[in-house]
Scaffold this active site. Structure first.
Site, PDB file in Angstrom:
ATOM      1  N   ARG A 152       0.869  -1.179   0.000  1.00 35.37           N
ATOM      2  CA  ARG A 152       0.000   0.000   0.000  1.00 35.37           C
ATOM      3  C   ARG A 152       0.904   1.226   0.000  1.00 35.37           C
ATOM      4  O   ARG A 152       2.004   1.201   0.547  1.00 35.37           O
ATOM      5  CB  ARG A 152      -0.903   0.010   1.227  1.00 35.37           C
ATOM      6  CG  ARG A 152      -1.850  -1.181   1.325  1.00 35.37           C
ATOM      7  CD  ARG A 152      -2.661  -1.127   2.617  1.00 35.37           C
ATOM      8  NE  ARG A 152      -3.602  -2.230   2.711  1.00 35.37           N
ATOM      9  CZ  ARG A 152      -3.326  -3.399   3.307  1.00 35.37           C
ATOM     10  NH1 ARG A 152      -2.136  -3.593   3.856  1.00 35.37           N
ATOM     11  NH2 ARG A 152      -4.221  -4.372   3.343  1.00 35.37           N
ATOM     12  N   LYS A 176      -2.310  -2.869   7.794  1.00 33.02           N
ATOM     13  CA  LYS A 176      -3.526  -2.424   8.473  1.00 33.02           C
ATOM     14  C   LYS A 176      -3.715  -3.189   9.781  1.00 33.02           C
ATOM     15  O   LYS A 176      -3.476  -4.383   9.856  1.00 33.02           O
ATOM     16  CB  LYS A 176      -4.742  -2.641   7.569  1.00 33.02           C
ATOM     17  CG  LYS A 176      -4.865  -1.629   6.444  1.00 33.02           C
ATOM     18  CD  LYS A 176      -6.182  -1.787   5.716  1.00 33.02           C
ATOM     19  CE  LYS A 176      -6.388  -0.700   4.670  1.00 33.02           C
ATOM     20  NZ  LYS A 176      -7.674  -0.841   3.973  1.00 33.02           N
ATOM     21  N   HIS A 248      -1.861   3.021  -6.392  1.00 32.38           N
ATOM     22  CA  HIS A 248      -2.777   1.888  -6.226  1.00 32.38           C
ATOM     23  C   HIS A 248      -2.885   1.079  -7.518  1.00 32.38           C
ATOM     24  O   HIS A 248      -3.059  -0.142  -7.474  1.00 32.38           O
ATOM     25  CB  HIS A 248      -4.153   2.384  -5.789  1.00 32.38           C
ATOM     26  CG  HIS A 248      -4.933   1.360  -5.017  1.00 32.38           C
ATOM     27  ND1 HIS A 248      -4.473   0.829  -3.827  1.00 32.38           N
ATOM     28  CD2 HIS A 248      -6.117   0.744  -5.277  1.00 32.38           C
ATOM     29  CE1 HIS A 248      -5.356  -0.057  -3.378  1.00 32.38           C
ATOM     30  NE2 HIS A 248      -6.354  -0.128  -4.245  1.00 32.38           N
ATOM     31  N   ARG A 251      -0.094  -1.273  -7.507  1.00 33.42           N
ATOM     32  CA  ARG A 251      -0.388  -2.384  -6.581  1.00 33.42           C
ATOM     33  C   ARG A 251      -1.278  -3.411  -7.274  1.00 33.42           C
ATOM     34  O   ARG A 251      -1.064  -4.623  -7.159  1.00 33.42           O
ATOM     35  CB  ARG A 251      -1.052  -1.823  -5.324  1.00 33.42           C
ATOM     36  CG  ARG A 251      -1.503  -2.872  -4.289  1.00 33.42           C
ATOM     37  CD  ARG A 251      -1.909  -2.140  -3.015  1.00 33.42           C
ATOM     38  NE  ARG A 251      -2.868  -2.854  -2.192  1.00 33.42           N
ATOM     39  CZ  ARG A 251      -2.525  -3.722  -1.233  1.00 33.42           C
ATOM     40  NH1 ARG A 251      -1.261  -4.011  -1.030  1.00 33.42           N
ATOM     41  NH2 ARG A 251      -3.458  -4.302  -0.493  1.00 33.42           N
ATOM     42  N   HIS A 274      -4.377  -8.725   2.510  1.00 36.49           N
ATOM     43  CA  HIS A 274      -5.833  -8.734   2.631  1.00 36.49           C
ATOM     44  C   HIS A 274      -6.246  -9.688   3.748  1.00 36.49           C
ATOM     45  O   HIS A 274      -5.826 -10.847   3.765  1.00 36.49           O
ATOM     46  CB  HIS A 274      -6.486  -9.199   1.321  1.00 36.49           C
ATOM     47  CG  HIS A 274      -6.410  -8.189   0.227  1.00 36.49           C
ATOM     48  ND1 HIS A 274      -6.629  -8.498  -1.100  1.00 36.49           N
ATOM     49  CD2 HIS A 274      -6.150  -6.854   0.248  1.00 36.49           C
ATOM     50  CE1 HIS A 274      -6.493  -7.412  -1.836  1.00 36.49           C
ATOM     51  NE2 HIS A 274      -6.207  -6.405  -1.040  1.00 36.49           N
ATOM     52  N   TYR A 283      -9.718  -9.944  -8.417  1.00 41.82           N
ATOM     53  CA  TYR A 283      -8.789 -10.336  -9.482  1.00 41.82           C
ATOM     54  C   TYR A 283      -9.185 -11.651 -10.160  1.00 41.82           C
ATOM     55  O   TYR A 283      -8.435 -12.159 -10.982  1.00 41.82           O
ATOM     56  CB  TYR A 283      -7.374 -10.475  -8.918  1.00 41.82           C
ATOM     57  CG  TYR A 283      -6.840  -9.211  -8.314  1.00 41.82           C
ATOM     58  CD1 TYR A 283      -6.448  -8.140  -9.119  1.00 41.82           C
ATOM     59  CD2 TYR A 283      -6.741  -9.057  -6.938  1.00 41.82           C
ATOM     60  CE1 TYR A 283      -5.978  -6.961  -8.568  1.00 41.82           C
ATOM     61  CE2 TYR A 283      -6.263  -7.880  -6.380  1.00 41.82           C
ATOM     62  CZ  TYR A 283      -5.886  -6.839  -7.197  1.00 41.82           C
ATOM     63  OH  TYR A 283      -5.426  -5.674  -6.651  1.00 41.82           O
TER      64      TYR A 283
END
Length: 303
Positions: A152, A176, A248, A251, A274, A283
């Site tokens: 990120r 995160k 992004h 990414r 994730h 994806y």
């Protein structure tokens, strides 16, 4: 407890217990402040109040994804109040999130990404007129690391300098919620970071910084907005429309190109950080295209 106090308590919990970033906390604050303005007594709102608010933001023309995000913020807020014994119920329990249409991520082709990386390498070797060698060397390191890792943008610009000093094929990154994951580094990315370390060492102020990409900013590192702006400039010089390129997008290119070349969806999920495989499933169109190609190329009846 009034609404303002309840919101502050919730945000404090998200920061202390879940390690939410400043950007995440600000996003929650905006959504909850908007709901408080629309509902009134947010902490004491009823299910009908919540439904009326959701109808209002839909009528205001917010996208389904934005409506779903605002509802998610409310759900977490009321679950916190319930867990703390400040409410005896969750008024969002019966609220339905609007169905979001599947939006495929913008990506660059492998050829376009190659052009972008080649241009960055050329400029790092010989800075164009009006550009400093330090700036072009930094950009080359940033873009090589981004495409090699799929970080990120906030993770990228906030990398500690030790990542480059160790010169290892893998490093740990804190993502995160404070969760750590291991990401790989290509030889090209490691070489670009080594070159950047040499350029960085010539700046006395930068040498003392704990960040790999230091800057005279509030955070102490390169602001993500500055990187995004400079990346668009690089794209334009590489002959790629600037509107198509962002951190992004790179990414997404990292993930899509891995899948196109045979990577497993679970492995890509781990590399991207994730928490849920459903996030990575945007994806799946790449996997479907790969399966069609495999059948067309290898099935005996494909002709």
């Amino acid at each position: 407890m009034n609404s303002a106090t309840a919101i502050e308590a919730f945000l404090e919990m998200m920061s202390a217990e879940r390690g939410a970033s400043a950007n995440t906390l600000e996003a929650y604050r905006r959504d909850l402040d908007d709901a408080a303005a629309g509902i009134g007594g947010l902490a004491d709102a009823s299910s009908s109040d919540i439904r009326a608010y959701l109808d209002t933001i839909a009528a205001r023309g917010f996208a389904a994804s934005t409506q779903a995000r605002k509802l998610s913020a409310l759900r977490q807020f009321y679950r916190f109040l319930y867990a703390e014994g400040l409410r005896g119920d969750d008024p969002t329990g019966t609220a339905m999130a609007p169905r979001k249409s599947a939006v495929l991520p913008k990506i660059l082709s492998e050829a376009e990404t190659g052009r972008l990386l080649d241009r960055a390498a050329e400029e790092a070797a010989t800075a164009p007129p009006g550009m400093s060698q330090v700036a072009t060397t930094r950009m080359h390191a940033l873009i090589e690391v981004l495409y090699a890792t799929g970080l990120r943008v906030s993770e990228l610009v906030g990398l500690p300098v030790e990542v480059a000093q160790r010169d290892q094929r893998f490093f740990m990154v804190r993502g995160k919620g404070g969760k750590e994951r291991m990401v790989p580094l290509t030889e090209k990315a490691r070489a670009a970071m080594t070159a950047w370390l040499s350029a960085r060492a010539r700046d006395a102020a930068a040498v003392e910084s704990p960040f790999l990409f230091p800057a005279a900013s509030e955070s102490g590192h390169l602001p993500r907005q500055v990187f995004a702006r400079d990346l668009k400039g690089l794209a334009a010089r590489a002959g790629i429309r600037a509107a198509r390129v962002s951190p992004h997008v790179l990414r997404h290119a990292f993930a899509s190109h891995l899948l196109q070349n045979g990577a497993d969806l679970r492995a890509v999920q781990q590399l991207l950080g994730h928490a849920d495989i459903s996030t990575t499933q945007i994806y799946t169109h790449v996997l479907e295209e790969r399966l069609v190609r495999l059948v067309n190329e290898h099935h005996p009846l494909a002709d």
